[in-house]
Design a protein around this motif. Structure first.
Motif, PDB file in Angstrom:
ATOM      1  N   ILE A  69       0.839  -1.189   0.000  1.00 33.96           N
ATOM      2  CA  ILE A  69       0.000   0.000   0.000  1.00 33.96           C
ATOM      3  C   ILE A  69       0.877   1.243   0.000  1.00 33.96           C
ATOM      4  O   ILE A  69       1.818   1.350   0.773  1.00 33.96           O
ATOM      5  CB  ILE A  69      -0.921   0.011   1.245  1.00 33.96           C
ATOM      6  N   TYR A  70       0.544   2.201  -0.852  1.00 34.30           N
ATOM      7  CA  TYR A  70       1.195   3.500  -0.823  1.00 34.30           C
ATOM      8  C   TYR A  70       0.448   4.382   0.164  1.00 34.30           C
ATOM      9  O   TYR A  70      -0.783   4.382   0.189  1.00 34.30           O
ATOM     10  CB  TYR A  70       1.165   4.154  -2.204  1.00 34.30           C
ATOM     11  N   ALA A  71       1.173   5.146   0.969  1.00 36.03           N
ATOM     12  CA  ALA A  71       0.547   6.018   1.962  1.00 36.03           C
ATOM     13  C   ALA A  71       1.344   7.307   2.091  1.00 36.03           C
ATOM     14  O   ALA A  71       2.577   7.292   2.079  1.00 36.03           O
ATOM     15  CB  ALA A  71       0.477   5.310   3.316  1.00 36.03           C
ATOM     16  N   TRP A  72       0.620   8.418   2.194  1.00 38.54           N
ATOM     17  CA  TRP A  72       1.263   9.707   2.397  1.00 38.54           C
ATOM     18  C   TRP A  72       1.922   9.769   3.769  1.00 38.54           C
ATOM     19  O   TRP A  72       1.403   9.231   4.727  1.00 38.54           O
ATOM     20  CB  TRP A  72       0.229  10.838   2.323  1.00 38.54           C
ATOM     21  N   ILE A  73       3.075  10.444   3.845  1.00 34.89           N
ATOM     22  CA  ILE A  73       3.730  10.722   5.119  1.00 34.89           C
ATOM     23  C   ILE A  73       3.980  12.228   5.197  1.00 34.89           C
ATOM     24  O   ILE A  73       3.835  12.943   4.204  1.00 34.89           O
ATOM     25  CB  ILE A  73       5.034   9.924   5.308  1.00 34.89           C
ATOM     26  N   GLY A  74       4.350  12.725   6.377  1.00 36.08           N
ATOM     27  CA  GLY A  74       4.413  14.151   6.625  1.00 36.08           C
ATOM     28  C   GLY A  74       5.697  14.852   6.263  1.00 36.08           C
ATOM     29  O   GLY A  74       6.220  15.621   7.064  1.00 36.08           O
ATOM     30  N   LEU A  75       6.218  14.592   5.075  1.00 40.79           N
ATOM     31  CA  LEU A  75       7.417  15.287   4.623  1.00 40.79           C
ATOM     32  C   LEU A  75       7.156  15.935   3.268  1.00 40.79           C
ATOM     33  O   LEU A  75       6.515  15.343   2.403  1.00 40.79           O
ATOM     34  CB  LEU A  75       8.595  14.314   4.501  1.00 40.79           C
ATOM     35  N   ILE A  76       7.655  17.152   3.129  1.00 42.12           N
ATOM     36  CA  ILE A  76       7.567  17.874   1.863  1.00 42.12           C
ATOM     37  C   ILE A  76       8.943  18.417   1.536  1.00 42.12           C
ATOM     38  O   ILE A  76       9.774  18.627   2.421  1.00 42.12           O
ATOM     39  CB  ILE A  76       6.535  19.023   1.931  1.00 42.12           C
TER      40      ILE A  76
END
Length: 126
Positions: free
Chosen positions: A36-43
Motif C-alpha cells: 500500500i502507498y501512503a502519504w507521510i508528513g514530509l515535503i
C-alpha cells in the motif's frame, strides 16, 4: 486523496501526518499491506534545490514543524527515487518502509500514515 487532504485528515483525527527520526519509527507503523502507498508528513524544501530535487536530508521538511529531521535521518528511497518527475513531485509517500516522491495533488493514494502521540498508524481509506 491528495497530500493536503491526508494532512487535514490526520490533523482532524490524530495529531498530524507521521514523520520519522529513525528506523524504529518506521518499524512501529502498523501496515494493512506492505504494498500500500501512503502519504507521510514530509515535503521538499524548494529553497534547498539546486537544479533537481535532492535526496539530501536537509532538503525534506516536516509538515508539522517545517524543520528537517533531527540527525539528518531519512529512510531508504525506492530505486530511482527521488526523481522530481515532471518537476512536480514535492511530497512524500511510503511503501513497505521505502520513500518515494510524488505530486502532492495526486489522487492515487488512499492511505495516510498518521501519528497520535508517539504511536504511528496507518489511516485506512481516508
Amino acid at each position: 486523496m491528495t497530500w493536503p487532504a491526508a494532512q487535514q485528515f490526520c490533523r482532524e483525527n490524530y495529531d498530524d501526518l507521521a514523520t520519522f527520526t529513525n528506523m524504529d519509527d518506521i518499524r512501529r507503523v502498523t501496515r494493512p499491506s506492505d504494498y500500500i502507498y501512503a502519504w507521510i508528513g514530509l515535503i521538499d524544501d524548494l529553497t534547498s534545490w539546486s537544479r533537481v530535487m535532492s535526496a539530501k536530508s536537509n532538503s525534506w521538511r516536516r509538515s508539522s514543524t517545517d524543520s528537517t529531521s533531527p540527525g539528518g535521518f531519512q529512510a531508504p528511497w525506492e530505486k530511482g527515487e527521488p526523481n522530481f518527475h515532471m518537476a512536480a513531485e514535492t511530497c512524500l509517500m511510503m511503501r513497505n518502509g521505502l520513500w518515494l516522491d510524488a505530486n502532492c495533488q495526486s489522487n492515487n493514494v488512499n492511505f495516510a500514515v498518521c501519528v497520535n502521540g508517539k504511536k504511528t498508524i496507518y489511516a485506512n481509506n481516508v
